[in-house]
Design an enzyme around this catalytic site. Structure first.
Site, short mmCIF file in Angstrom:
data_model
loop_
_atom_site.label_atom_id
_atom_site.label_comp_id
_atom_site.label_asym_id
_atom_site.label_seq_id
_atom_site.Cartn_x
_atom_site.Cartn_y
_atom_site.Cartn_z
N THR A 35 0.91 -1.27 -0.04
CA THR A 35 -0.16 -0.12 -0.13
C THR A 35 0.72 1.33 0.10
O THR A 35 2.08 1.25 0.69
CB THR A 35 -0.85 -0.05 1.35
OG1 THR A 35 -1.73 -0.92 1.23
CG2 THR A 35 -1.61 1.39 1.22
N HIS B 120 1.79 7.37 -13.90
CA HIS B 120 0.83 6.48 -13.55
C HIS B 120 -0.65 6.66 -14.10
O HIS B 120 -0.95 7.64 -14.70
CB HIS B 120 0.65 6.47 -12.14
CG HIS B 120 1.84 5.69 -11.49
ND1 HIS B 120 2.92 6.44 -11.26
CD2 HIS B 120 2.30 4.47 -11.09
CE1 HIS B 120 3.98 5.71 -10.70
NE2 HIS B 120 3.33 4.53 -10.78
N LYS C 75 -4.67 6.51 -9.95
CA LYS C 75 -3.75 6.72 -8.78
C LYS C 75 -3.99 7.90 -7.96
O LYS C 75 -3.93 9.28 -8.57
CB LYS C 75 -2.45 6.46 -9.29
CG LYS C 75 -1.22 6.46 -8.25
CD LYS C 75 0.15 5.78 -8.70
CE LYS C 75 0.93 5.87 -7.65
NZ LYS C 75 0.84 5.00 -6.50
#
Length: 216
Positions: free
Chosen positions: A72, A127, A131
């Site tokens: 995470t 990304h 995200k």
């Protein structure tokens, strides 16, 4: 190995299940927004979900005395403290990127910056549009390898799994070092290595570099 997944129904959760099942490991704990399905006691719990899920994950690891592989991102100090406390009871591997290539790059950068100490350095990371955190945990990881604060530029476009470019510049020349994650499979493979590494380990915090490089 028996394992559990927090965030089972998500994209990374499904990728992790695929990679682990190909190696013959048994999924015995499924956790997602719909609840918890407990089939047996896991040896290791894998969590690539969200910081908000971490308290539940920690409770499950304590309940089963299971190791934790945590991928995470966007963790705060309170989350890191939870991990430090958990590591007194079970083994934990926490990393912001479980790509083997990124961690090799990190080690390379820590040596390269010694040679190019007076060069300008910047990081560009790209990304997918979903995200949430910026800069990425990986960009921060690469910055830490440089041993100094550098500008980080974040792009959120399309479905890019993850691109990181480190640019060194001096008068008359530049060096660009790029890592591209083509699919999420690379992170699942790294999680598998970390999970297998943790089985039988004593309680404690372990880095992904220890998983890859051992005691080097």
């Amino acid at each position: 190995m028996k394992y559990g997944i927090v965030g089972y129904s998500g994209r990374m959760g499904q990728e992790i299940q695929k990679v682990f099942s190909e190696k013959g490991h048994e999924l015995v704990l499924k956790v997602d927004v719909n609840g918890v399905e407990e089939l047996d006691s896991p040896d290791v719990v894998i969590d690539f979900s969200s910081p908000e899920a971490l308290p539940k994950t920690v409770d499950l690891c304590k309940k089963y005395r299971a190791g934790l592989v945590l991928g995470t991102t966007a963790l705060k100090e309170e989350h890191l403290q939870m991990l430090r406390e958990l590591s007194k009871e079970v083994p934990v591997v926490q990393a912001y990127n479980f790509s083997i290539g990124i961690n090799v790059l990190k080690r390379f950068l820590s040596e390269l910056v010694k040679v190019l100490e007076d060069w300008d350095v910047e990081i560009v990371e790209t990304h997918h549009r979903f995200k949430k955190d910026a800069p990425s945990g990986t960009a921060i990881l690469l910055e830490s390898a440089l041993g100094k604060s550098v500008p980080i530029h974040s792009l959120r476009v399309g479905g890019v799994p993850g691109d990181h470019v480190v640019v060194f510049g001096n008068i008359g020349e530049t060096i660009e070092i790029k890592h591209r994650a083509i699919s999420r499979t690379v992170f699942a493979i790294g999680a598998l290595k970390a999970a297998e590494f943790l089985v039988g380990k004593d309680p404690g915090m372990y880095s992904f570099e220890e998983v890859i490089f051992g005691g080097e």
